[in-house]
Design an enzyme around this catalytic site. Structure first.
Site, short mmCIF file in Angstrom:
data_model
loop_
_atom_site.label_atom_id
_atom_site.label_comp_id
_atom_site.label_asym_id
_atom_site.label_seq_id
_atom_site.Cartn_x
_atom_site.Cartn_y
_atom_site.Cartn_z
N SER A 122 0.96 -13.95 -5.86
CA SER A 122 0.29 -14.11 -4.57
C SER A 122 1.04 -15.11 -3.73
CB SER A 122 -1.14 -14.58 -4.77
OG SER A 122 -1.13 -15.81 -5.44
N HIS A 143 -1.02 -7.17 -5.25
CA HIS A 143 -1.69 -8.35 -5.78
C HIS A 143 -3.14 -8.11 -6.17
CE1 HIS A 143 -3.64 -12.44 -5.00
NE2 HIS A 143 -3.07 -12.49 -6.18
N GLU A 155 -4.30 -6.51 -2.77
CA GLU A 155 -3.52 -6.67 -1.53
C GLU A 155 -2.15 -6.03 -1.70
OE1 GLU A 155 -5.20 -10.88 0.23
OE2 GLU A 155 -4.01 -10.96 -1.59
N ASN A 194 -6.34 -15.35 -0.90
CA ASN A 194 -6.06 -16.67 -1.46
C ASN A 194 -5.94 -17.76 -0.40
OD1 ASN A 194 -6.25 -16.13 -4.12
ND2 ASN A 194 -4.07 -16.22 -4.56
#
Ligand code: CAA
Length: 287
Positions: A122, A143, A155, A194
């Protein structure tokens, strides 16, 4: 299943890699999960079997589906032999740029020309590994979130040179896993989820380090006022304080911004070996 992908190789049999591989096998893909060390592979197999047994006993999955998924899932230490027949490789190894570049260069040599090489990182955006290969247009981030068997979001993050075809295949693949793809238009370390989480975590750590509240109370506020399933400190313990620490360092390397450095309390825990649930102690004690 995605029409362009039949065979997936997941590199790294840690908590993320092993669950990502299980998700792929459950969705019908022939899947390998590979690691350098046999004991890492054995541990992954043991944990996935325990997790699937629990799902079966709770009626969440049928024994037939689970058996069929394990038939499709190969645990191996021979990465190159597995990658040689992969249509998609998902790298979920350690968050270290030098190692990742080496892994991508080696995968590029052994994989067929059509294989997409994705990293689950990430924080290390794929442009930083793509130029270690001769197929930058087939490199991107894909991700997953922890625990990958449960969390729905995936993602898909292209770098400037990723082809539209690669992005479309990765998005269709994520959807075929029963996940909700979130496609980014451009790279940014941390991606979307994140970065949102990081803002919450940074504030939680600041409140704690400033002595405003105990970490348990900050978690209680997140759970009961915001209805988050876990507070930020519980979540750090689940994700791994070592992971949080290394992600911050990687971000600092990319931004050079001192604000990216790990918080003091994270550094202390990292250095004390208090890495969260997996080490028996993090913010909370699990022993
Ligand atoms: N692996 C697989 N499944 C798990 C699991 C794990 N580690 N932990 C829990 N589950 C599943 C199980 O099915 C479990 O049911 P059983 O215990 O009956 O088998 C079910 O979730 C419920 O678990 P719990 O009752 O223990 O606790 P819960 O209701 O709080 O759910 C949770 C657990 C799903 C993890 C939930 O707390 C949650 O969603 N937490 C937030 C997780 C989150 O924010 N993840 C993102 C982290 S950031 C990240 O991943 C980014 C990165 O780059 C590292």
């Amino acid at each position: 299943m995605s029409e362009n992908i039949q065979h997936v190789t997941v590199v790294g049999a840690g908590a993320m890699g092993s669950q990502i591989a299980m998700v792929c096998a459950l969705a019908g893909y022939e899947t390998d999960v590979v690691d350098i060390a046999q004991d890492a592979v054995d541990r992954a197999s043991e944990q996935l079997h325990a997790r699937m047994d629990r799902d079966v006993s709770k009626g969440r999955r049928t024994p037939e589906d689970v058996d069929a998924a394990f038939e499709r899932l190969t645990f191996s230490t021979d990465r190159d032999a597995c990658a040689a027949h992969a249509d998609l490789v998902i790298e979920a190894a350690v968050e270290d740029l030098t190692i990742k570049r080496q892994v991508f260069a080696e995968l590029d040599r052994v994989c067929p020309p059509h294989t997409i090489l994705a990293t689950n990182s990430s924080n290390i955006v794929s442009s930083r590994v793509a130029d270690a290969t001769n197929r930058p247009e087939k490199v991107c981030n894909v991700h997953f979130f922890n625990p990958a068997l449960v969390m729905e979001c995936v993602e898909v993050v292209p770098h400037a040179g990723t082809s539209r075809e690669t992005v479309a295949t990765a998005v269709a693949f994520a959807r075929s896993l029963g996940k909700q793809p979130v496609e980014l238009k451009k790279e940014v370390p941390g991606f979307v989820a994140n970065r949102l989480l990081g803002a919450l975590r940074a504030e939680a750590l600041k409140l704690y380090e400033d002595g405003v509240a105990d970490f348990e109370d900050i978690d209680t506020a997140a759970r009961t006022a915001l209805r988050h399933p876990m507070g930020p400190f519980e979540l750090m313990d689940m994700v791994g304080i070592d992971v949080v620490y290394l992600i911050r360092l990687a971000e600092y390397e990319q931004t050079g911004d001192p604000a990216s450095l790990p918080a003091e309390s994270i550094k202390e825990k990292y250095e004390a070996g208090e890495h969260g649930r997996k080490s028996g102690k993090g913010w909370y004690d699990y022993r």
